[in-house]
Scaffold this motif. Sequence first.
Motif, PDB file in Angstrom:
ATOM      1  N   VAL A   1       0.805  -1.225   0.000  1.00  0.00           N
ATOM      2  CA  VAL A   1       0.000   0.000   0.000  1.00  0.00           C
ATOM      3  C   VAL A   1       0.836   1.274   0.000  1.00  0.00           C
ATOM      4  O   VAL A   1       0.322   2.352  -0.333  1.00  0.00           O
ATOM      5  CB  VAL A   1      -1.006   0.029   1.177  1.00  0.00           C
ATOM      6  N   LYS A   2       2.117   1.189   0.349  1.00  0.00           N
ATOM      7  CA  LYS A   2       2.967   2.372   0.279  1.00  0.00           C
ATOM      8  C   LYS A   2       3.596   2.536  -1.106  1.00  0.00           C
ATOM      9  O   LYS A   2       4.268   3.534  -1.383  1.00  0.00           O
ATOM     10  CB  LYS A   2       4.060   2.300   1.353  1.00  0.00           C
ATOM     11  N   SER A   3       3.381   1.567  -1.988  1.00  0.00           N
ATOM     12  CA  SER A   3       3.912   1.643  -3.348  1.00  0.00           C
ATOM     13  C   SER A   3       2.879   2.311  -4.262  1.00  0.00           C
ATOM     14  O   SER A   3       1.724   2.489  -3.888  1.00  0.00           O
ATOM     15  CB  SER A   3       4.221   0.240  -3.867  1.00  0.00           C
ATOM     16  N   PRO A   4       3.271   2.659  -5.495  1.00  0.00           N
ATOM     17  CA  PRO A   4       2.306   3.260  -6.430  1.00  0.00           C
ATOM     18  C   PRO A   4       1.312   2.261  -7.000  1.00  0.00           C
ATOM     19  O   PRO A   4       0.381   2.664  -7.704  1.00  0.00           O
ATOM     20  CB  PRO A   4       3.205   3.805  -7.553  1.00  0.00           C
ATOM     21  N   TYR A   5       1.464   0.982  -6.707  1.00  0.00           N
ATOM     22  CA  TYR A   5       0.727  -0.027  -7.454  1.00  0.00           C
ATOM     23  C   TYR A   5      -0.455  -0.651  -6.722  1.00  0.00           C
ATOM     24  O   TYR A   5      -1.172  -1.463  -7.292  1.00  0.00           O
ATOM     25  CB  TYR A   5       1.692  -1.108  -7.923  1.00  0.00           C
ATOM     26  N   PHE A   6      -0.682  -0.264  -5.473  1.00  0.00           N
ATOM     27  CA  PHE A   6      -1.838  -0.776  -4.742  1.00  0.00           C
ATOM     28  C   PHE A   6      -2.429   0.349  -3.908  1.00  0.00           C
ATOM     29  O   PHE A   6      -1.746   1.315  -3.561  1.00  0.00           O
ATOM     30  CB  PHE A   6      -1.452  -1.978  -3.864  1.00  0.00           C
TER      31      PHE A   6
ATOM     32  N   LEU B   1       0.784  12.265  -2.214  1.00  0.00           N
ATOM     33  CA  LEU B   1       0.866  11.397  -3.391  1.00  0.00           C
ATOM     34  C   LEU B   1       2.319  11.104  -3.752  1.00  0.00           C
ATOM     35  O   LEU B   1       2.660   9.971  -4.106  1.00  0.00           O
ATOM     36  CB  LEU B   1       0.158  12.060  -4.579  1.00  0.00           C
ATOM     37  N   ASN B   2       3.169  12.106  -3.661  1.00  0.00           N
ATOM     38  CA  ASN B   2       4.554  11.969  -4.071  1.00  0.00           C
ATOM     39  C   ASN B   2       5.466  12.076  -2.855  1.00  0.00           C
ATOM     40  O   ASN B   2       5.432  13.072  -2.130  1.00  0.00           O
ATOM     41  CB  ASN B   2       4.918  13.039  -5.102  1.00  0.00           C
ATOM     42  N   ILE B   3       6.287  11.040  -2.652  1.00  0.00           N
ATOM     43  CA  ILE B   3       7.116  10.941  -1.460  1.00  0.00           C
ATOM     44  C   ILE B   3       8.557  10.689  -1.866  1.00  0.00           C
ATOM     45  O   ILE B   3       8.847   9.823  -2.698  1.00  0.00           O
ATOM     46  CB  ILE B   3       6.634   9.792  -0.551  1.00  0.00           C
TER      47      ILE B   3
ATOM     48  N   PRO C   1      11.601  10.296   6.013  1.00  0.00           N
ATOM     49  CA  PRO C   1      11.393   9.465   7.208  1.00  0.00           C
ATOM     50  C   PRO C   1      10.126   8.615   7.122  1.00  0.00           C
ATOM     51  O   PRO C   1      10.072   7.516   7.680  1.00  0.00           O
ATOM     52  CB  PRO C   1      11.298  10.499   8.335  1.00  0.00           C
ATOM     53  N   LYS C   2       9.119   9.115   6.412  1.00  0.00           N
ATOM     54  CA  LYS C   2       7.839   8.415   6.389  1.00  0.00           C
ATOM     55  C   LYS C   2       7.849   7.162   5.510  1.00  0.00           C
ATOM     56  O   LYS C   2       6.856   6.448   5.432  1.00  0.00           O
ATOM     57  CB  LYS C   2       6.737   9.373   5.956  1.00  0.00           C
ATOM     58  N   THR C   3       8.973   6.889   4.840  1.00  0.00           N
ATOM     59  CA  THR C   3       9.070   5.626   4.112  1.00  0.00           C
ATOM     60  C   THR C   3       9.429   4.476   5.051  1.00  0.00           C
ATOM     61  O   THR C   3       9.282   3.312   4.690  1.00  0.00           O
ATOM     62  CB  THR C   3      10.134   5.690   2.999  1.00  0.00           C
ATOM     63  N   ILE C   4       9.932   4.819   6.242  1.00  0.00           N
ATOM     64  CA  ILE C   4      10.266   3.792   7.229  1.00  0.00           C
ATOM     65  C   ILE C   4       9.438   4.033   8.482  1.00  0.00           C
ATOM     66  O   ILE C   4       8.891   5.106   8.694  1.00  0.00           O
ATOM     67  CB  ILE C   4      11.766   3.796   7.574  1.00  0.00           C
ATOM     68  N   TYR C   5       9.335   3.015   9.294  1.00  0.00           N
ATOM     69  CA  TYR C   5       8.617   3.154  10.560  1.00  0.00           C
ATOM     70  C   TYR C   5       9.488   3.856  11.597  1.00  0.00           C
ATOM     71  O   TYR C   5      10.711   3.623  11.660  1.00  0.00           O
ATOM     72  CB  TYR C   5       8.274   1.780  11.125  1.00  0.00           C
ATOM     73  N   PRO C   6       8.873   4.663  12.466  1.00  0.00           N
ATOM     74  CA  PRO C   6       9.591   5.143  13.645  1.00  0.00           C
ATOM     75  C   PRO C   6       9.695   4.010  14.673  1.00  0.00           C
ATOM     76  O   PRO C   6       8.917   3.049  14.624  1.00  0.00           O
ATOM     77  CB  PRO C   6       8.686   6.264  14.164  1.00  0.00           C
TER      78      PRO C   6
END
Length: 485
Positions: free
Chosen positions: A74-79, A456-458, A463-468
Amino acid sequence: MKYLNNIKVMVAVALLFALQSCSEDVLTQTPDHVISEDLVINSVEKLQSLLTGSYNEISDGAYLGRILYKRAAVKSPYFRFVKTIYNPRDYEQTEYKYEESSNNNGSAEDLWLQCFKTIGNLNLILDNIDAAEGDDTERVQIKAQALALRGMVYFDLARTFSYPYIKEGGEAQGMPLKLSATEIVIDRSSLEATYEQIITDLNLSLTVIAGDTWTVGSTKYITKTGIHALLARIYLYKQDWENALLFAEKVLDVKGESDLMDVNSYVFNDYTSESLFEISIDNENSVGSNGLGAQFDYRDGGQGDVIATQAFIDLLNVYEGDPRATLLTEDKEGTTAAFVKYINRDGGSGLSIHNIPVIRLSEIYLIAAEACAHGATGGEAQALIYLNTLINKRTTNFETAKATESGSALKMRIFEERNRELALEGHGVYDYIRTGTDITRLESDHVNTGLNSNNLNISATSPKTIYPIPASEIEASGMAQTIGY
């Protein structure tokens, strides 16, 4: 640490019954409760049951059984999540919306606790296996599997809670390395030290693990070839291209082109010809509608909250006769965007009674291709051979689909092929993060899904691509939070 400091044993009450029934397959047991250490550490037989528990902890919905693979998707563009009128589960949308914060971190705490629960079990095995009474041959294999599994779990923690090598190299914050059940560890190692420990565990396992049997079902346990495959993946994340290729080739020495599924055999049954390591799921350890397959299939009681975007559907339709496109089926919204890779083996769907692939042969071809494209032995010419070997198995018109690119275009072609082939297998956004590829999501793919258009664009290094690190862990142990949170 909140969990690392007080864990003693996480074992199921069912473990005791397992010891009384030697005829039952050990992976049908479901260890999951706290009992006395004395009951589990004094014999090889009982430590085998604890190892069984560790496999089942890995299959749990808080780890590979849902959270990690769903997060990757869900964090990818494809789902995406289904539209809000279909009432998707709000508490799981933090990751999708890139709204992680120190105090609102989606499923970070659940994954963190589950991984360290598993590590706690594995450490207990490793602390006691040498002195336990029992068969020496079995002892060695239990130790080998425990080492390999610990390395794998730490790798999943590192790629989820730490920045990738491409951002800060080995100087980035890594994981707290708890290597004994009695240790108290609150300091985070560097990313380099974390990877060194992961690789050490896997290499130590390789020195004693038995050879592969390749009997049907043998890959539900970590095996010699499975360890080679994991090392190829780990070195890829580390951007050590020569070692990634080295270990990929060790796999390809024993499993080759004839073992790849093709357009006529591309079915995700258990133990396909491509299986290198998969987690066994049955009625005893399935979590039903909360399990992995049910997240993507709404039929027969499944959640079906996550469906493919049009961008992914378009990607699947590039090749003529691509069997992966046939996995698209009806979704909650009445379109054909449910990508159903996992089917309940009893013939139904949505109940998640299916094995979970950890690593397959297709991935090894793609690892080898990527490593060569980045300069490993053989270079781009060899990269094209590896890539086209897989593509040839995924189309009825190879001459049209054949890869001929070079340079950055070749790397992108491999990247796209990974997105097609490995969808819903725990890669997704991780490939964007480790390669430094920014996440770009089309607004038209996410209308009325609750997604904030500003997210939409990250950036791949956001930091939000990884968990804290979960706030509860910070509060309980004083562990250093990840820079950026």
